[in-house]
Scaffold this motif. Sequence first.
Motif, PDB file in Angstrom:
ATOM      1  N   UNK A 120       0.848  -1.199   0.000  1.00 13.22           N
ATOM      2  CA  UNK A 120       0.000   0.000   0.000  1.00 13.22           C
ATOM      3  C   UNK A 120       0.882   1.246   0.000  1.00 13.22           C
ATOM      4  N   UNK A 121       1.670   1.437  -1.039  1.00 11.43           N
ATOM      5  CA  UNK A 121       2.668   2.521  -1.038  1.00 11.43           C
ATOM      6  C   UNK A 121       2.075   3.922  -1.003  1.00 11.43           C
ATOM      7  N   UNK A 122       0.812   4.078  -1.357  1.00 12.92           N
ATOM      8  CA  UNK A 122       0.204   5.411  -1.380  1.00 12.92           C
ATOM      9  C   UNK A 122      -0.523   5.747  -0.085  1.00 12.92           C
ATOM     10  N   UNK A 123      -0.519   4.817   0.880  1.00 18.09           N
ATOM     11  CA  UNK A 123      -1.171   5.086   2.159  1.00 18.09           C
ATOM     12  C   UNK A 123      -0.428   6.194   2.886  1.00 18.09           C
ATOM     13  N   UNK A 124      -1.160   7.167   3.384  1.00 22.53           N
ATOM     14  CA  UNK A 124      -0.552   8.361   3.967  1.00 22.53           C
ATOM     15  C   UNK A 124       0.178   8.074   5.268  1.00 22.53           C
ATOM     16  N   UNK A 125      -0.472   7.356   6.187  1.00 20.74           N
ATOM     17  CA  UNK A 125       0.074   7.162   7.524  1.00 20.74           C
ATOM     18  C   UNK A 125       0.722   5.783   7.684  1.00 20.74           C
ATOM     19  N   UNK A 126       1.395   5.610   8.820  1.00 24.51           N
ATOM     20  CA  UNK A 126       2.012   4.321   9.126  1.00 24.51           C
ATOM     21  C   UNK A 126       0.952   3.227   9.108  1.00 24.51           C
ATOM     22  N   UNK A 127       1.320   2.039   8.579  1.00 22.84           N
ATOM     23  CA  UNK A 127       0.369   0.937   8.477  1.00 22.84           C
ATOM     24  C   UNK A 127       1.105  -0.387   8.664  1.00 22.84           C
ATOM     25  N   UNK A 128       0.364  -1.452   8.980  1.00 27.89           N
ATOM     26  CA  UNK A 128       1.011  -2.722   9.339  1.00 27.89           C
ATOM     27  C   UNK A 128       1.736  -3.376   8.174  1.00 27.89           C
ATOM     28  N   UNK A 129       2.814  -4.093   8.514  1.00 34.82           N
ATOM     29  CA  UNK A 129       3.415  -5.034   7.581  1.00 34.82           C
ATOM     30  C   UNK A 129       2.388  -6.121   7.283  1.00 34.82           C
ATOM     31  N   UNK A 130       2.538  -6.805   6.151  1.00 39.00           N
ATOM     32  CA  UNK A 130       1.636  -7.934   5.951  1.00 39.00           C
ATOM     33  C   UNK A 130       2.071  -9.085   6.867  1.00 39.00           C
ATOM     34  N   UNK A 131       1.214 -10.076   7.027  1.00 44.73           N
ATOM     35  CA  UNK A 131       1.444 -11.132   8.014  1.00 44.73           C
ATOM     36  C   UNK A 131       2.692 -11.962   7.718  1.00 44.73           C
ATOM     37  N   UNK A 132       3.014 -12.145   6.442  1.00 40.43           N
ATOM     38  CA  UNK A 132       4.214 -12.908   6.097  1.00 40.43           C
ATOM     39  C   UNK A 132       5.474 -12.112   6.438  1.00 40.43           C
ATOM     40  N   UNK A 133       5.444 -10.815   6.203  1.00 40.02           N
ATOM     41  CA  UNK A 133       6.588  -9.981   6.570  1.00 40.02           C
ATOM     42  C   UNK A 133       6.766  -9.950   8.080  1.00 40.02           C
ATOM     43  N   UNK A 134       5.669  -9.906   8.799  1.00 39.18           N
ATOM     44  CA  UNK A 134       5.736  -9.942  10.262  1.00 39.18           C
ATOM     45  C   UNK A 134       6.289 -11.280  10.731  1.00 39.18           C
ATOM     46  N   UNK A 135       5.888 -12.366  10.092  1.00 37.63           N
ATOM     47  CA  UNK A 135       6.415 -13.692  10.451  1.00 37.63           C
ATOM     48  C   UNK A 135       7.919 -13.752  10.246  1.00 37.63           C
ATOM     49  N   UNK A 136       8.412 -13.168   9.151  1.00 36.86           N
ATOM     50  CA  UNK A 136       9.855 -13.150   8.901  1.00 36.86           C
ATOM     51  C   UNK A 136      10.582 -12.302   9.935  1.00 36.86           C
ATOM     52  N   UNK A 137      10.048 -11.116  10.232  1.00 41.14           N
ATOM     53  CA  UNK A 137      10.695 -10.284  11.268  1.00 41.14           C
ATOM     54  C   UNK A 137      10.790 -11.046  12.584  1.00 41.14           C
ATOM     55  N   UNK A 138       9.717 -11.730  12.937  1.00 41.10           N
ATOM     56  CA  UNK A 138       9.691 -12.442  14.212  1.00 41.10           C
ATOM     57  C   UNK A 138      10.676 -13.603  14.221  1.00 41.10           C
ATOM     58  N   UNK A 139      10.699 -14.385  13.155  1.00 40.77           N
ATOM     59  CA  UNK A 139      11.563 -15.565  13.141  1.00 40.77           C
ATOM     60  C   UNK A 139      13.041 -15.195  13.059  1.00 40.77           C
ATOM     61  N   UNK A 140      13.372 -14.151  12.272  1.00 43.27           N
ATOM     62  CA  UNK A 140      14.783 -13.751  12.200  1.00 43.27           C
ATOM     63  C   UNK A 140      15.214 -13.036  13.478  1.00 43.27           C
ATOM     64  N   UNK A 141      14.295 -12.416  14.177  1.00 49.22           N
ATOM     65  CA  UNK A 141      14.594 -11.788  15.467  1.00 49.22           C
ATOM     66  C   UNK A 141      14.938 -12.843  16.515  1.00 49.22           C
ATOM     67  N   UNK A 142      14.090 -13.843  16.675  1.00 52.08           N
ATOM     68  CA  UNK A 142      14.255 -14.800  17.768  1.00 52.08           C
ATOM     69  C   UNK A 142      15.053 -16.045  17.388  1.00 52.08           C
ATOM     70  N   UNK A 143      15.025 -16.425  16.103  1.00 53.44           N
ATOM     71  CA  UNK A 143      15.675 -17.667  15.689  1.00 53.44           C
ATOM     72  C   UNK A 143      16.774 -17.473  14.654  1.00 53.44           C
TER      73      UNK A 143
END
Length: 813
Positions: A440-463
């Motif tokens: 959603x590159x045209x969204x004005x304000x901060x918005x969530x990562x998609x669920x797969x991107x969040x899963x990657x952030x979480x797994x590379x953070x902890x594992x």
Amino acid sequence: MRWKVLNKYLYTQSDNVMSYLIKNLALMSGVAGLLLAVTPVQGAASLDFKKAAVPFMEKYCYDCHGGKSTKADLDLKAIKDDKAILENHKLWRGVLQQVNSGEMPPKKAAHKPTPEEIEKFNNSLTESFTKAESKLKPDPGHVTMRRLNRVEYNNTVRDLTAVDYFPAENFPADDIGHGFDNIGDVLSISPVHLERYLDAAEGIAQRSVYLTLPKPNNRDRSSNFLSPRYGSEDSNRPVTNAEPELFYVERFEKPGDYVFKVRVRGTNAPDVEPPQFALLVNDKEIGKFTWSVETNNNEGQRRGRSSRTFEVPVPGLTAGEHKFTLRYLNQQRGEVTNRMLYVNNFFIVGPEDTRSEFMKRMDTVAAGKPPQERIQPVTEWFVTRAFRRPATKEEIARYVRVFQAGQAANTNSFEAGLQQMVKTVLCSPKFLFRTELDDRPKTKDAHPLDEYQLASRLSYFLWCTMPDEELFALAAKNQLTANLETQVKRMLKDPRGETLVKNFGLQWLQLQRLTSFTPDTTLFPGVDDRLKKAMIRETELFLAEIVREDRSVLDLVDADFTYLNRTLARHYGIEDKVFTNSNNGGEGFGRRFGGRRGGGSDEFVRVTLPDKSRGGLLTQASILTATSNPNRTSPVKRGKWVLEQILGTPPPPPPPGVSELDEQHDLKGTLRQRMEQHRANPACANCHQQMDAMGFAFENFDAVGRFRAKDGNDVIDPSGTLPDGQSFQGAGELKAILKGKKDLLARNLTEKLMIYGLGRGLEYYDERTIKQVVAQMAQNEYKFSTMVTAIVKSDPFRLRRGKELKEKHELGE
């Protein structure tokens, strides 16, 4: 020539990886500044900055840090409004820390502020920060697209292809930023990386997909290496009623179906009961056999001059250690001289299924379908996991063509096509880089990562690796965000959670330097690589318990337990106390880590420490050695390390032109006396006042972490007084003081973990999140999982910048 071939291959086979990487080289350089924040101070009603803070600084600060005089290049007059204060958090946090600790104004100052003046100063700055923060929109910050570092690459390959292989060991070393090796702004990429990526992809593909299945492994153990009497010179061991069993223990890495074989020969007269024996696995009988002349037709065998092989299947053997035994069954009645059984060899063959683990996994995808119909689902499965998100139709079609081309080039072999597809995918930037494209590159304000991107952030953070199937499943159902807390607790208890200890913990504590540290061999002859590894292992296991058992992070400073093997306990001088103490269970107590069965100096056990002289990170040999000089202790290094790594209040760099202590040959006396003379220099006094006091608390521990009462002939004085007036006698009392600084300890660890988890330095707009995390920790006994969960649920971790903030920062506003 090799580079031309590589360049052509990457362009034609791997999503134009060369073009993609070259375009992004600019994103891989540069270092983002780390701005720390100010801890709010509770007190009286807050006051206006200009009415309270400016008069305070005019009275106590501007003489040295304003106008014509700007010592340490610090001009406090230059910052006058709330926004400027917020953007210079690091500076103002340092100012507050030095004022509150009593370091500033310096001792020689004609006037010192009263407690009431300090409180007003604190509150005026707090009010300024609060006002400035209230005007800020949530800003999750920008994370530079970054490649997998070496640890992440190895772990991802392991979990994606089930290959026990470490190809990234040949990659160039990862650059360090903000103390860690996963920071996007400094993870550069070079032509050497591209060469090594291709080599690694070829090696991984060959190890994960076999074009020809290998033969089962055959483990051959001669009878003279069987127990009992291991090491016997007799390679034809007799078994009798006096010694009826021969056995050995083998460790297996892979589960599966095996075959247990024995080669024996025997003798017996026709009128005597033939030799009988049983084969056992883990003391359970799985086969019974008789050696007799009737089983052999030639005369040589009748006379017992030949050997026979007997075998029994062992289905479903698990990974781990297993005992294999031959047991003699005949009961001796009188003297029987014509019946003997001799053992030549044991053989363990298997596993019978020699497919790689990856091939077995792929065979479950679209199982039962003809090979050609399986190409598309197998490709989709692999590409989706390699890219850590669902593969697009275009990507699937592209890699199906690669698969089919590999088949056509090798007699239509399914395995050849699979191997080519795997190799090509592993060269793609979508595998090599952690990309988080904005849907959603045209969204004005901060918005969530998609669920797969969040899963990657979480797994590379902890594992430090790709998401597992449970994270993928939650992302596919759009349920990961709602289950973050549950997933954090699961992942921290998983064995892969130890990667957080090794990668975050050891970098935070700066223990990599210990591997290259070489103490003076004349003064410390017993310190070798084995002992240094034991030092690091103690710290790893200690940190792992904090994580696994979800203990308070305050226990990092002081605790009544640690992990020791005999080598390290002997080094500490407490071997008899901890390994014979009935509370610890002697040789058989506690959890064991990383050693051989039956105890021994290589085996680590959890021990309750006998006194307060040890306990927590600060008195572990790894820390004490890494913060020493090769020939002596360094109170300055140790004190500085505590300020930086534990409290998060680093001292300023030393002024130019000041010599190191060892270079000042005019200084005389004990180390403490020489340090006091060095501190007499006004340029050194303020910083050393706190560093030296903390460092001397650990003087009872020598340069390699052994306890001592004297330094040569001089009795050690481990006492000290901090700038805020708190006094202590030795490491135990200092640790109690430090443990009381709960929010300061929690804040520092939060900042370090956020840097590591986000892959970027912290900025002034992260202050709101830091405060929230520390507040949640305080409400839940400062438990480790509370900190991690709060970080994972925070805006910087879950969100991305909107269009407005992107444009603002691109303009440098």
